[in-house]
Design an enzyme around this catalytic site. Structure first.
Site, PDB file in Angstrom:
ATOM      1  N   ASP A 135       4.377 -11.857  17.392  1.00 38.96           N
ATOM      2  CA  ASP A 135       5.247 -11.621  18.550  1.00 38.96           C
ATOM      3  C   ASP A 135       5.541 -10.138  18.764  1.00 38.96           C
ATOM      4  OD1 ASP A 135       6.691 -14.703  18.673  1.00 38.96           O
ATOM      5  OD2 ASP A 135       5.897 -14.004  16.781  1.00 38.96           O
ATOM      6  N   GLU A 159       4.985  -0.446  16.444  1.00 37.22           N
ATOM      7  CA  GLU A 159       3.700  -1.124  16.355  1.00 37.22           C
ATOM      8  C   GLU A 159       2.597  -0.309  17.030  1.00 37.22           C
ATOM      9  OE1 GLU A 159       6.565  -2.559  17.117  1.00 37.22           O
ATOM     10  OE2 GLU A 159       6.855  -3.859  15.365  1.00 37.22           O
ATOM     11  N   GLN A 173       4.289  -7.340  11.714  1.00 35.39           N
ATOM     12  CA  GLN A 173       5.175  -8.214  10.923  1.00 35.39           C
ATOM     13  C   GLN A 173       5.200  -9.662  11.432  1.00 35.39           C
ATOM     14  OE1 GLN A 173       9.576  -7.191  10.311  1.00 35.39           O
ATOM     15  NE2 GLN A 173       8.548  -6.187   8.610  1.00 35.39           N
ATOM     16  N   GLU A 215       5.183  -2.241   8.645  1.00 28.80           N
ATOM     17  CA  GLU A 215       6.621  -2.219   8.386  1.00 28.80           C
ATOM     18  C   GLU A 215       6.925  -3.070   7.146  1.00 28.80           C
ATOM     19  OE1 GLU A 215       7.927  -3.745  12.158  1.00 28.80           O
ATOM     20  OE2 GLU A 215       7.036  -2.042  13.189  1.00 28.80           O
ATOM     21  N   HIS A 240       9.535 -15.251  17.175  1.00 28.03           N
ATOM     22  CA  HIS A 240       8.961 -15.277  15.827  1.00 28.03           C
ATOM     23  C   HIS A 240       8.022 -16.471  15.678  1.00 28.03           C
ATOM     24  CE1 HIS A 240      12.606 -12.817  15.328  1.00 28.03           C
ATOM     25  NE2 HIS A 240      11.988 -12.233  14.316  1.00 28.03           N
TER      26      HIS A 240
END
Ligand code: TPP
Ligand code: TPP
Ligand code: MG
Ligand code: MG
Lengths: 321, 349, 349, 321
Positions: A82, A57, A79, A26, A126
């Protein structure tokens, strides 16, 4: 060079050297990813080798498996680590088991890159460090560099490795960790740890961003009479058991530092390995300084992380047991 | 509530229209029929073995042979196939030897997968039949990935991926077909809609009515075909293969099938795809009693010989467990292998 | 390649047709406008705080206020709302106080989430605004589950779930809407199509063309609406709410928006949804310079007071980390809490 | 009664007692599930409380979270624990974190049931034991009964527990483990282990189907002079640390048995907990007898499982260290 630049350099060099290597994920294309790790690759290699994907994902890893079956060498980016869980099934059920279940006939070598860890005020979603949930599953290798030199060398080694590798990048030190990085081609072998501080009293095992906390604590500990040997695991699995055991046989004491939650983390495995192999050498209970068994917090992340001020008393306790 | 009636070349009596079928040579028509006969008998034999407990698990394709064989027959040699659990006949059609499948069923040393998987699906690398897990849906993105890679490499390679109606609910159906739509990957997604996912009817699987309609969500072409009619399936998948070659992207084919319950097999119904094809061959003068007798004897001999050979073969040795987890054996697996050897020696096995 | 042109009540100049809008009372029209003004100013203020580093993360809704507020306004009090990261205004519309949101932004002791989450989205239980993670798509099955449960309980409760165009690629979009279609759950799935998921254009998100078209795959009704036109969004979502009440199941609404880049805000374009609504109010005689002046002063005062109050509040204490992992504190967390206290005491903090 | 009947009994009783309880999953309705655990419930409670779902584990858990938010008490079934991974994200990112991230305002209590373990010739994808990957994640409770009495009592306790519980059912002993089960209502508390064999030389920790292997090995070991204390954990997390530590303080030796792969399994955590707390009592290296760090095999599953013949030598080695 910082870590971001070193990883970028490794990707660029390997994409130049090996036409099979493709990067996908992404926002990895024109903008070069959230952390700019793939910056410039799209300009150089075009959108057939640096590919922005739909927001899935599972689709990223699932299609990367197909690309690898066809003979490409995908380097998918997740990305943030998590966000890897929607792809957990594709990774643990498919990617990890493909070689084995096909009697070695089919393989899907790839390097799955993902930023891990806290310290950037990312909060619950994150900041996580999911290594243990992948190490528990047979068939995967897991790597986590702590500095630019290792990051480049390990990534080049990982891309050339015949097995699927998860390459976890400690985002807290993406730009903070700087160092000399050779321009040319070199590899840091998968499976080899580095003794980054020699010492005789306590073996401290750490990796990624927490390595620096371990080193800071070791610097303070020595003033209190505890001389730590700090080992940077670099490869989390298969771990460099020889280096670890050799050190513990010398020091008789071991302490593991990691950001992931304490329970069932890699620390438990390392301590158990050491207990199984160096039991008679152990002069103190093995110790862990880890993330908490809570979700990763936002406002209080510096309380959650196993920082030097939490590592230091554990070192002293272990050393003086 | 199909958006379009299923494509079919069947006449009222269910048999395949001979006029329609003439685009298919007599040789190919016979080969399709024979493959279905093999698949049917193989299923019956393995089901019987399952009843005795000698085989633990089998996913049969009774009544669904036409959809499976017809689709496989539309491909070229360079194309890839990802099956679900029931599409053994697709691997056989592409050249997997019967005996290789038998070794898979018994999990012997000669099983390509070294006896590591419970039966179905098998794989066969020489024919680009991929290794697929029994996890429903996970193979769909893999197939799309192969097709996408082939497209990036500018090769005229298409990929056929089979799955059931239940699989359309999986996240990976969505991920796979969505990537296919975006990348225009040359994939043919064949949904064998037999009306059920285990005990769950298609009406509780989706509110959409038909499954081909889901193609719209991905910008793929969707087509429904009579999955009991091998020649219609062949034609529809050939068209999809043509679109793939022309760079027009992927197709979702819904092949509507009527699976036979195990008791029904001995009394073939008008709707049985084998019977339908038989009548087609008969109408074209390609079928006769002598041929039928010879065929069933040959097929029985082949299938039984294969199964007998595999039944007598050995299961893999203990040490093979540790191979192929990684390309090279790491220290911890070396240790575990030693420990297992020692424990077995101690236990006298 | 929209299947149908977006529903809109806009006239050529972009303003909302006053005739169209008369179904909406002057009071409601003003309330909608004022909520959008609040949302706009709040975004501007928090973006400014982000620039200073005082706030780490914020998901703004600049230019997308109409889609967010219009949809929220179509619901009843008993209905539930699941937002994505950008739909703060939906929580405010339903009664979350500005200051509560401000505490969320700063992660203070008065944040409903105890400062545990990075900002956006907030939740507000009293108004049935659910707790949603920033993971794209995961809230969609939750929303469907609430709607399904309400239906099982025979209550007239509908659920509105917001998400972006990027979220339509997630496995949970598929799972959620597929369950909605099968269970006929009274859910309104509002896809805010702003053309982008981070740097990825909608054309690389799906091959389908429009997002409303995906409703077909689930047997849901799909409708596209001009997301810059608050009254059209309100109308379309009210219709969907009516279908939910009538037991006709779920609706996928695609609200096409044109987000403003941060620099564009000070120079409002004709397409700006606030400007469009302003002109509608003007045409209905509901807008004047005096009103405008009073409104912007009031809104600024409210927003600034809320942010100032939260900025001065404390962050939660160390011990709060351990609460709410489980209903009761288990032994291992009690130990970890003690150890953390000790380490902090040792370090003199 | 066998385990299947006991679990069925618990579900039926609780559904009668509490109208909020609903069962959902693939094929749980009319046919009563692959293992017939939900048999008869559909007849008694109808298709609004015993619900066949589409084939999507993420959808099952995701919508169950919503149902729980609305106030129902869902008991979703995952047909085999091997199929839980598509729902891993919903479980670890959403279900586990909901109470915490909402400051306790929103909760989604539910019991996720899934058959685990090998021994039925299921091969790679019908035999796994994924407990460690959930225990590592804060916010979940994990239970695994070994007999019908505990199965019923633990399931009733789990359904009434305010937290999400993963209820893993060892399928190898679904019908083989039989025993008396009271007709009425009773609970076995979540978080309490059972000492199923008292002994003084070695503490053996086991659960589920492998408990019987541990007991068989203990029976043989005693003839060789090693008297084992065998503890059935019953609740895997939060584990009953008191019972474990008390036992090890007495025996000075500990051995863990589990089916899941060795590395980063629950065994490592248990050994580390013991090492941290009972270090001075330990007279031998802690030991593990586990599944292998390979995928779960089909033809060779009896080699993979940590059966009595593998446990026995480890007991003797530990006892005689
Ligand atoms: C992820 C996953 N969930 C559940 C199962 C169990 N399962 C195996 S086959 C099946 C039904 C599949 O139905 P369908 O896709 O229609 O194929 P069919 O059996 O009808 O050919 C189910 C639920 C599985 N193998 N994988
Ligand atoms: C599972 C997951 N993957 C990736 C991300 C990172 N991410 C956050 S927002 C976003 C783009 C979302 O796009 P869209 O759904 O269109 O919403 P918009 O931002 O346009 O409102 C991405 C990729 C995430 N939060 N969760
Ligand atoms: Mg089916
Ligand atoms: Mg968007």
């Amino acid at each position: 060079m910082n870590m971001v630049e070193a990883i970028n350099d490794a990707l660029r060099q390997e994409m130049r050297r090996d036409g099979r290597v493709v990067v996908l994920g992404e926002d990895v294309g024109k903008v070069g990813g959230v952390f700019r790790v793939t910056q410039g690759l799209w300009d150089e290699f075009g959108d057939e080798r640096v590919i922005d994907t739909p927001l899935s994902e599972s689709g990223i890893i699932g299609t990367a498996i197909g690309m690898a079956l066809y003979g490409l060498v995908p380097v998918p980016e997740i990305q943030f680590a998590d966000f890897i869980y929607p792809a957990y099934d594709q990774i643990v059920s498919e990617l990890a088991k493909l070689r084995w279940r096909s009697g070695g006939e089919y393989t899907a070598k790839m390097v799955v890159r993902a930023p891990v860890g806290g310290g950037i005020r990312g909060g619950l979603y994150h900041s996580q460090s999911p290594e243990a949930s992948f190490i528990h599953v047979a068939g995967l290798k897991v790597v986590c560099p702590s500095n630019p030199y290792d990051a480049k060398g390990l990534l080049l080694a990982a891309i050339r490795d015949p097995d699927p590798v998860l390459f976890f990048e400690p985002k807290r030190i993406y730009r903070a960790a700087r160092g000399e990085v050779p321009e040319g081609d070199y590899t840091v072998p998968v499976g080899k740890a580095a003794v980054v501080r020699a010492g005789k009293d306590v073996t401290v095992l750490a990796w990624g961003a927490m390595l620096y906390e371990a080193l800071a604590a070791a610097d303070q500990a020595v003033k209190q009479g505890a001389d730590c040997e700090v080992i940077d695991l670099r490869t989390l699995w298969p771990v460099d058991i020889e280096t670890i055991v050799e050190s513990v046989e010398k020091t008789g004491r071991v302490l593991v530092v990691h950001e992931a939650p304490r329970t069932c983390g890699l620390g438990a495995e390392l301590i158990t390995l050491v207990s199984e192999r160096a039991f008679v050498h152990l002069q103190a209970p093995p110790a862990r300084v880890c993330g908490l068994d809570t979700p990763f917090p936002y406002a209080l992340e510096m309380e959650y992380l196993p920082l030097a001020h939490r590592i230091l008393p554990a070192i002293i306790e272990t050393a003086t047991f | 509530m199909q958006s379009t009636p299923p494509a079919t070349a069947s006449r009222d009596d269910g048999s395949v229209d001979p006029a329609q079928g003439r685009e298919v040579s007599g040789e190919l028509a016979l080969a399709l029929y024979e493959q279905m006969v093999v698949a049917r008998l193989l299923d019956e034999r393995v089901i019987a073995l399952q009843r005795t407990g000698r085989v633990v698990q089998h996913s049969s394709a009774l009544g669904e042979e036409a959809a499976i064989v017809g689709a496989a027959a539309a491909l070229g040699d360079e194309d890839w196939v990802f099956t679900g659990a029931r599409e053994v006949a697709a691997a056989l059609w592409r050249g997997m030897p019967l005996v290789a499948y038998a070794h898979h069923v018994y999990g012997t040393t000669l099983d390509a997968a070294c006896g590591r998987n419970a039966p179905d699906p098998p794989f066969w690398k020489a024919a680009r039949v991929a290794s697929v897990s029994p996890l429903v849906g996970t193979q769909i993105p893999h197939a799309v990935g192969v097709a996408w890679a082939a497209r990036l490499r500018k090769r005229d390679v298409a990929v056929l991926v089979y799955f059931g109606d239940g699989a359309t609910s999986s996240g990976d159906f969505h991920a796979g077909l969505n990537f296919a739509g975006v990348t225009r990957a040359p994939v043919i997604a064949l949904c064998r809609n037999n009306g059920w996912a285990a005990s769950t009817p298609a009406s509780r699987q989706t509110g959409s009515g038909g499954f081909a309609a889901k193609a719209v969500a991905y910008g793929l072409r969707g087509v429904t075909v009579d999955g009991g009619d091998v020649l219609s399936v062949l034609r529809v998948v050939r068209e999809a293969r043509g679109r793939a070659a022309a760079g027009e992207g992927g197709t979702l084919v819904e092949a509507v099938t009527e699976p036979l319950r195990e008791g029904e097999v001995s009394a073939p119904s008008e709707r049985d795809p084998l019977e339908r094809m038989r009548r087609h061959l008969e109408a074209r003068g390609l079928w006769g009693a002598e041929y039928a007798g010879r065929l069933s004897a040959e097929v029985a001999a082949d299938v039984d010989a294969a199964l007998a050979e595999a039944a007598a073969a050995e299961v893999p040795g203990r040490d093979t467990l540790f191979d192929d987890v990684y390309a090279e054996l790491p220290w911890h697996l070396r240790e575990q292998r030693e420990r297992l050897r020692a424990a077995a020696a101690g236990a006298g096995t």
